[in-house]
Motif scaffolding. Structure first.
Motif, short mmCIF file in Angstrom:
data_model
loop_
_atom_site.label_atom_id
_atom_site.label_comp_id
_atom_site.label_asym_id
_atom_site.label_seq_id
_atom_site.Cartn_x
_atom_site.Cartn_y
_atom_site.Cartn_z
N GLU A 149 0.79 -1.22 0.00
CA GLU A 149 0.00 0.00 0.00
C GLU A 149 0.83 1.28 0.00
OE1 GLU A 149 -3.60 0.46 0.02
OE2 GLU A 149 -3.30 -1.53 -0.83
N LEU A 150 1.84 1.35 0.86
CA LEU A 150 2.59 2.58 1.05
C LEU A 150 4.07 2.35 0.77
CD1 LEU A 150 0.97 3.72 4.43
CD2 LEU A 150 0.35 4.49 2.13
N ALA A 151 4.70 3.30 0.11
CA ALA A 151 6.13 3.21 -0.19
C ALA A 151 6.77 4.57 0.08
CB ALA A 151 6.37 2.79 -1.63
N CYS A 152 7.88 4.55 0.81
CA CYS A 152 8.61 5.78 1.12
C CYS A 152 9.89 5.83 0.29
CB CYS A 152 8.94 5.83 2.61
SG CYS A 152 9.74 7.37 3.10
N LEU A 153 10.06 6.91 -0.48
CA LEU A 153 11.23 7.05 -1.35
C LEU A 153 12.30 7.95 -0.75
CD1 LEU A 153 9.51 7.51 -4.86
CD2 LEU A 153 9.95 5.40 -3.58
N SER A 154 12.14 8.34 0.50
CA SER A 154 12.99 9.38 1.07
C SER A 154 14.43 8.94 1.33
CB SER A 154 12.38 9.91 2.38
OG SER A 154 11.17 10.59 2.11
N TYR A 155 14.65 7.66 1.67
CA TYR A 155 16.02 7.22 1.97
C TYR A 155 16.73 6.95 0.65
CZ TYR A 155 19.84 5.22 4.67
OH TYR A 155 21.07 4.98 5.25
N ALA A 156 17.19 8.03 0.03
CA ALA A 156 17.74 7.94 -1.33
C ALA A 156 18.75 9.06 -1.55
CB ALA A 156 16.63 8.01 -2.36
N ALA A 157 19.53 8.90 -2.60
CA ALA A 157 20.47 9.94 -3.03
C ALA A 157 20.32 10.09 -4.54
CB ALA A 157 21.90 9.58 -2.66
N SER A 158 20.38 11.32 -5.01
CA SER A 158 20.19 11.57 -6.45
C SER A 158 21.49 12.00 -7.08
CB SER A 158 19.13 12.65 -6.66
OG SER A 158 19.49 13.85 -5.99
N LEU A 159 21.59 11.76 -8.39
CA LEU A 159 22.78 12.16 -9.13
C LEU A 159 22.47 12.20 -10.62
CD1 LEU A 159 24.09 9.36 -10.60
CD2 LEU A 159 24.59 8.85 -8.22
N GLU A 160 23.33 12.90 -11.36
CA GLU A 160 23.25 12.92 -12.82
C GLU A 160 24.26 11.91 -13.35
OE1 GLU A 160 21.27 14.94 -14.64
OE2 GLU A 160 20.46 16.20 -13.01
N LYS A 161 23.79 11.01 -14.24
CA LYS A 161 24.67 9.96 -14.74
C LYS A 161 24.28 9.60 -16.17
CE LYS A 161 26.04 5.15 -13.75
NZ LYS A 161 27.50 5.36 -13.80
N ASN A 168 18.48 7.04 -6.43
CA ASN A 168 18.88 5.72 -5.94
C ASN A 168 18.28 5.52 -4.54
OD1 ASN A 168 21.05 5.02 -8.10
ND2 ASN A 168 21.58 7.07 -7.40
N ARG A 169 17.22 4.74 -4.47
CA ARG A 169 16.56 4.49 -3.19
C ARG A 169 17.13 3.21 -2.59
NH1 ARG A 169 13.16 0.80 -1.68
NH2 ARG A 169 11.87 1.11 0.17
N VAL A 170 17.79 3.33 -1.46
CA VAL A 170 18.43 2.18 -0.81
C VAL A 170 17.37 1.37 -0.06
CG1 VAL A 170 20.14 1.46 0.90
CG2 VAL A 170 20.61 3.39 -0.61
N ASN A 171 17.34 0.06 -0.33
CA ASN A 171 16.36 -0.81 0.34
C ASN A 171 16.70 -0.96 1.81
OD1 ASN A 171 15.07 -1.29 -2.12
ND2 ASN A 171 16.32 -3.09 -2.56
N ASP A 172 15.70 -0.80 2.65
CA ASP A 172 15.89 -0.97 4.08
C ASP A 172 14.52 -1.15 4.73
OD1 ASP A 172 17.15 -1.15 6.57
OD2 ASP A 172 18.55 0.46 6.10
N VAL A 173 14.51 -1.32 6.03
CA VAL A 173 13.26 -1.56 6.75
C VAL A 173 12.48 -0.26 6.93
CG1 VAL A 173 14.24 -3.53 7.97
CG2 VAL A 173 14.41 -1.25 8.99
N GLN A 174 11.22 -0.40 7.34
CA GLN A 174 10.34 0.72 7.65
C GLN A 174 10.22 1.70 6.47
OE1 GLN A 174 11.16 2.48 11.51
NE2 GLN A 174 11.48 0.48 12.46
N SER A 175 10.12 1.15 5.28
CA SER A 175 9.95 2.01 4.11
C SER A 175 8.90 1.46 3.14
CB SER A 175 11.29 2.17 3.37
OG SER A 175 11.74 0.91 2.90
N TRP A 176 8.32 0.31 3.47
CA TRP A 176 7.37 -0.34 2.54
C TRP A 176 6.35 -1.10 3.39
CZ3 TRP A 176 8.87 0.56 -2.53
CH2 TRP A 176 8.07 0.00 -3.54
N THR A 177 5.08 -1.00 3.07
CA THR A 177 4.07 -1.69 3.85
C THR A 177 3.37 -2.76 3.03
OG1 THR A 177 2.21 -0.23 3.27
CG2 THR A 177 3.63 0.46 5.10
N VAL A 178 2.89 -3.79 3.71
CA VAL A 178 2.04 -4.82 3.10
C VAL A 178 0.78 -4.95 3.94
CG1 VAL A 178 3.96 -6.12 2.11
CG2 VAL A 178 3.18 -6.67 4.41
N LEU A 179 -0.28 -5.46 3.32
CA LEU A 179 -1.53 -5.61 4.04
C LEU A 179 -1.46 -6.79 5.01
CD1 LEU A 179 -4.18 -4.97 1.22
CD2 LEU A 179 -3.29 -3.38 2.92
N ASP A 180 -2.24 -6.71 6.06
CA ASP A 180 -2.27 -7.77 7.08
C ASP A 180 -3.25 -8.85 6.63
OD1 ASP A 180 -1.85 -9.23 9.33
OD2 ASP A 180 -2.98 -7.92 10.68
#
Length: 251
Positions: A149-161, A168-180
């Motif tokens: 349902e919810l996705a947080c893109l904040s834990y990321a760094a941007s660049l021109e390439k 570049n959103r680094v995968n980690d905990v507390q950034s993506w939700t699933v339904l119960d």
């Protein structure tokens, strides 16, 4: 004249015997293609998922190729901030096969509010503020058939390439939700096999209009997750109000 009669008769017999052989050969080849090719692809997909074997044809000929090379320097990512205890106290801790998940309590509206605040508190760092504002924060995945349902893109760094803008959103905990739900918990269990790596959002510029998104198992841009090898996943900007994207999937 009698010498040629038996020979001609023999040739007719040979033709009568040879004709069914061609039909049988054609039928065998057709069955091998119709039945054997899907079975071969199934075996190769299972090997891809279980062992990350990517070089076997014909499946390897169907893979999406990325033009991007090199690695993302994840050492630039700051540590996560600490989530306030006042927010954690609004959640129950659920253990699903060794993975601990937070399940917010209260009405659905309160649950969503709590989870959004936790994700923002945990994932907002200094590199977040260097990214375009339209790519920060929490996104609601409306219409998603998968129970996410919810996705947080904040834990990321941007660049021109290579002429592109990358988030570049680094995968980690507390950034993506699933339904119960049962299916949601099944998706949660699959998190055991997708630790680490990043999601790469690429656009033509910082305006983040239309682009693509790919998951990488490591911080190398060529190490695309097997789930993104067979389809193009797009980020297509939709008209407002607000910031809206269509996350297209094209096989």
């Amino acid at each position: 004249l009698n010498r040629f009669g038996p020979l001609g008769h023999a040739r007719r017999k040979e033709s009568a015997i040879f004709a069914p052989s061609i039909a049988a050969m054609f039928l065998t080849i057709l069955l091998a293609v119709v039945l054997g090719l899907p079975l071969l692809l199934l075996v190769e997909v299972l090997l891809l998922i279980a062992c990350n074997i990517r070089w076997l044809p014909p499946l390897s000929c169907m893979f999406i190729k990325t033009p991007f090379t090199g690695m993302f320097d994840n050492s630039q990512m700051p540590p996560h901030p600490k989530v306030p205890a006042s927010l954690l106290n609004k959640c129950d801790v659920v253990d699903i096969h060794g993975i601990k998940w937070l399940r917010a309590i209260g009405t659905p509206a309160k649950q969503v509010d709590t989870l959004c605040r936790i994700m923002l508190a945990y994932n907002t760092v200094s590199t977040t503020l260097d990214s375009p504002e339209d790519l920060q924060g929490v996104f609601w995945m409306e219409g998603n058939k998968v129970p996410e349902e919810l996705a947080c893109l904040s834990y990321a760094a941007s660049l021109e390439k290579e002429g592109e803008f990358f988030l570049n959103r680094v995968n980690d905990v507390q950034s993506w939700t699933v339904l119960d739900t049962f299916f949601g918990k099944l998706i949660a269990c699959m998190q055991l096999f997708t630790k680490g790596g990043m999601q790469v959002f690429s656009f033509e510029g910082r305006q983040a209009q239309d682009g693509t998104v790919r998951s990488c198992g490591t911080f190398h841009y060529q190490d695309i997750h097997w789930g993104h090898l067979l389809a193009d996943f797009t980020m297509e900007r939709l008209p407002g109000p607000g910031v809206n994207f269509k996350r297209g999937c094209y096989w």
